[in-house]
Design a protein around this motif. Structure first.
Motif, short mmCIF file in Angstrom:
data_model
loop_
_atom_site.label_atom_id
_atom_site.label_comp_id
_atom_site.label_asym_id
_atom_site.label_seq_id
_atom_site.Cartn_x
_atom_site.Cartn_y
_atom_site.Cartn_z
N GLU A 139 23.38 40.64 -9.50
CA GLU A 139 23.21 40.63 -8.04
C GLU A 139 22.09 39.69 -7.57
O GLU A 139 22.17 39.07 -6.52
CB GLU A 139 22.91 42.06 -7.58
N THR A 140 21.06 39.55 -8.39
CA THR A 140 19.88 38.80 -7.96
C THR A 140 20.03 37.28 -8.16
O THR A 140 19.14 36.52 -7.82
CB THR A 140 18.65 39.26 -8.77
N ILE A 141 21.13 36.87 -8.70
CA ILE A 141 21.27 35.46 -9.11
C ILE A 141 22.01 34.61 -8.07
O ILE A 141 22.98 35.05 -7.47
CB ILE A 141 21.99 35.39 -10.47
N THR A 142 21.48 33.41 -7.88
CA THR A 142 22.20 32.41 -7.10
C THR A 142 22.61 31.30 -8.07
O THR A 142 21.78 30.80 -8.85
CB THR A 142 21.28 31.81 -6.00
N HIS A 143 23.87 30.98 -8.04
CA HIS A 143 24.38 30.11 -9.11
C HIS A 143 25.32 29.06 -8.52
O HIS A 143 26.29 29.38 -7.83
CB HIS A 143 25.17 31.00 -10.09
#
Lengths: 335, 249
Positions: A139-143
């Motif tokens: 959830e915390t990741i921007t990819h």
């Protein structure tokens, strides 16, 4: 290359909501990136950086420590996996004429808050690429992930993507069908829940006659998940007998979930066959009734139909080398 | 067996379609329901099986004394009601055999029985497919996936054979069947018929009834059974149509 990419990003700027290619993506997630000044001479522009307009294609070039390159020798057949661990990564695969590569791209398991990758794949004459990726970011990741694929005459490209992550993800494809009888079979399934924000952007260029492409993107969305599919197909002048189809099907499991689709066709030649379609809704009432009338509970009937929808994304006349992998992942999801 | 009394039903937020159906079906009987388009024949099967597009305004439906209308759709099926659809749906990606087995196990669970063994199911499937002259395509594909209209109808009867219902309501099973397929499907229905199972056939044509002999023929018109008789009634309808039958306006 690094300097070229940095300069190019400075020219076009970081993604902003006003940019048509980023209108669905929460661009605030990438506005923090600082692009350093170029620090030396520009190298050869082998990757067409000077004309690249997609920041996602430039970031890995601007920051990656090195480029990993692999050649699949003419006529050979290889299976491989690509594990990416760095925050910024760039990989190149050259599949030489008549070679075949089945490549699975693994997620970045370092759980970095931001990651950006670029994968260039050159598919030679009569060569074959089977590409599978299961994106499962936290959830915390921007990819941001960018694929640039060039397919030469007689080549076959099959792309299978499964999105089940919870993060903010944008996967872009820039695909050139450069030689006659090059084929693309693109299938994508997003099974998203909670606050997942998942965006697919595809730019497909039919640059040669008698090239064929088929895109099938399906989504099963629940919670407040948001998915978008922005697919643009160009058919260039002189490209007779091009066939291109795009179909996007979405099941919205509740009112909080959202889908945005943007099909674009730019056709510069007559005598081509291009279609696009889009469906969106809940499960079909008659189909549910049919299953319940065979003794299945309402919940089981929904599951069976969702399973059919999900598995149907990847079924086809020709079996994929990743069929078992895809089924395993779907089974884990209860589909 | 099946007892329908004064059944009245409407489309949800729509007009009333069934306007007082009375029908008694005893074990081992074959009933044929005929009638003009829009008479309510398919609606009757959907209402009995619980289709959510319809609501029951009045009346009762019992199967072996048990109230069907108060049950969920799946429980009606698992109690022994089988509806063969006029337009069976396709479920690509769900193997036909896997589907049959899951449906049978669902019914067995409802009956408090254990799942069917591999050997038992294989034998039942082979026997049923042989009866209906079905080849391997039916077992390797998804449910009705890529089947022609006739193949779908044959697959419906395969489901009936596997699920072994007390009563089967076959809605226009003969539509879309060529001559050979009609013979095979009819043979299957006859072979599955016994003293404990009843069949209700909905059809527009005598040709099905040449193969599957009904004990009773009913004419449904404007939501009511307006005439009942023996097999000779179907022949008369074939010759004279429906206009001569008095019905409620």
């Amino acid at each position: 290359m690094k300097n070229l990419a940095r300069n190019r990003i400075r020219e076009i700027g970081l993604p902003a909501p006003r940019n048509d290619d980023w209108i669905y993506f929460p661009t605030a997630k990438v506005s923090h990136i600082e692009i350093p000044e170029a620090d030396g001479e520009n190298e050869a522009d082998e990757l067409a950086i000077a004309t690249e307009n997609n920041v996602a294609a430039l970031l890995p070039l601007a920051f990656a420590a090195s480029t990993r390159k692999q050649v699949i020798a003419a006529g050979s057949r290889e299976n491989g996996i690509l594990k990416i661990r760095d925050e910024f990564a760039h990989s190149i695969f050259d599949i030489e004429d008549s070679a075949e590569l089945s490549l699975e791209v693994f997620g970045n398991h370092q759980e970095r808050p931001f990651a950006s990758e670029r994968i260039d794949i050159n598919v030679g004459k009569n060569a074959k690429l089977n590409l599978f990726m299961h994106e499962n970011d936290a959830e915390t990741i921007t990819h941001l992930r960018h694929f640039k694929i060039k397919a030469e005459a007689g080549s076959n490209v099959r792309v299978e993507i499964l999105h089940t992550g919870l993060g903010t993800v944008r996967t872009s494809f820039d695909i050139d069908l450069n030689g006659e009888e090059a084929n693309l079979d693109f299938r994508s399934l997003s099974v998203l829940c909670a606050k997942a924000s998942n965006h697919t952007l595809l730019r497909l260029h039919h640059n040669a006659p008698n090239t064929h492409s088929n895109q099938l993107a399906r989504n099963i969305l629940s919670g407040t998940a948001f998915a978008s599919y922005d697919g643009k197909v160009d058919v260039m002048q002189g490209c007779t007998d091009v066939k291109s189809g795009q179909l996007i099907n979405t099941i919205l499991q509740n009112e909080g979930a959202k889908i945005a689709t943007k099909p674009t066709l730019r056709i510069y030649h007559d005598a081509v066959e291009c279609t696009h379609g889009n469906t969106c809704g809940s499960l079909d009432e008659d189909e549910l009734f049919y299953l319940e009338s065979r003794g299945f509970s309402a919940e089981t009937a929904k599951l069976i139909l969702s399973r059919s929808f999900a598995r149907g994304t990847f079924s086809g006349e020709e079996a994929s080398p990743f069929a078992e992998r895809v089924t395993d992942e779907l089974v884990k999801l209860g589909l | 067996m099946l007892s329908i009394k004064n059944l009245q039903a409407s489309l949800v937020d729509g007009p009333q379609i069934l306007r007082g159906i009375d029908l008694e079906v005893r074990p081992g009987e074959v009933h044929a329901i005929m009638g003009p388009n829009g008479a309510g024949k398919s609606t009757l099967s959907k209402v009995i099986s619980g289709h959510p597009a319809y609501k029951v305004d009045a009346g009762s439906v019992t199967l072996d004394g048990e109230d069907l209308l108060s049950k969920d759709i799946c429980d009606r099926a698992n109690s022994g009601l089988f509806i063969s659809m006029q337009y069976p749906i396709e479920i690509p990606g769900v193997n036909n055999v896997e589907f049959l087995r899951m449906a049978l196990d669902s019914k067995r669970a409802y009956q408090g029985l254990e799942k069917i063994s591999d050997e038992e199911f294989k034998a039942l499937l082979e026997k049923s497919m042989k009866l209906l002259e079905m080849d391997d395509r039916y077992s390797t594909r998804g449910v009705n996936e890529g089947f022609s209209g006739g193949e779908k109808k044959r697959n419906e009867i395969l489901q009936m054979a596997i699920l072994d219902p007390k009563i089967a309501f076959l809605d226009e099973t003969d539509s879309g069947l060529d001559i050979d397929a009609l013979r095979i499907v009819s043979h299957g229905i006859n072979a599955l018929q016994n003293n404990n199972r009843s069949v209700i056939l909905v059809t527009h044509y005598q040709r099905l009834l040449d193969y599957v002999k009904p004990n009773f023929v009913h004419v449904l018109r404007k939501g009511k059974i307006v005439l009942s008789g023996g097999p000779e009634l179907a022949l008369e309808l074939e010759q004279k149509g429906y206009d001569w039958i008095p019905g409620e306006e």
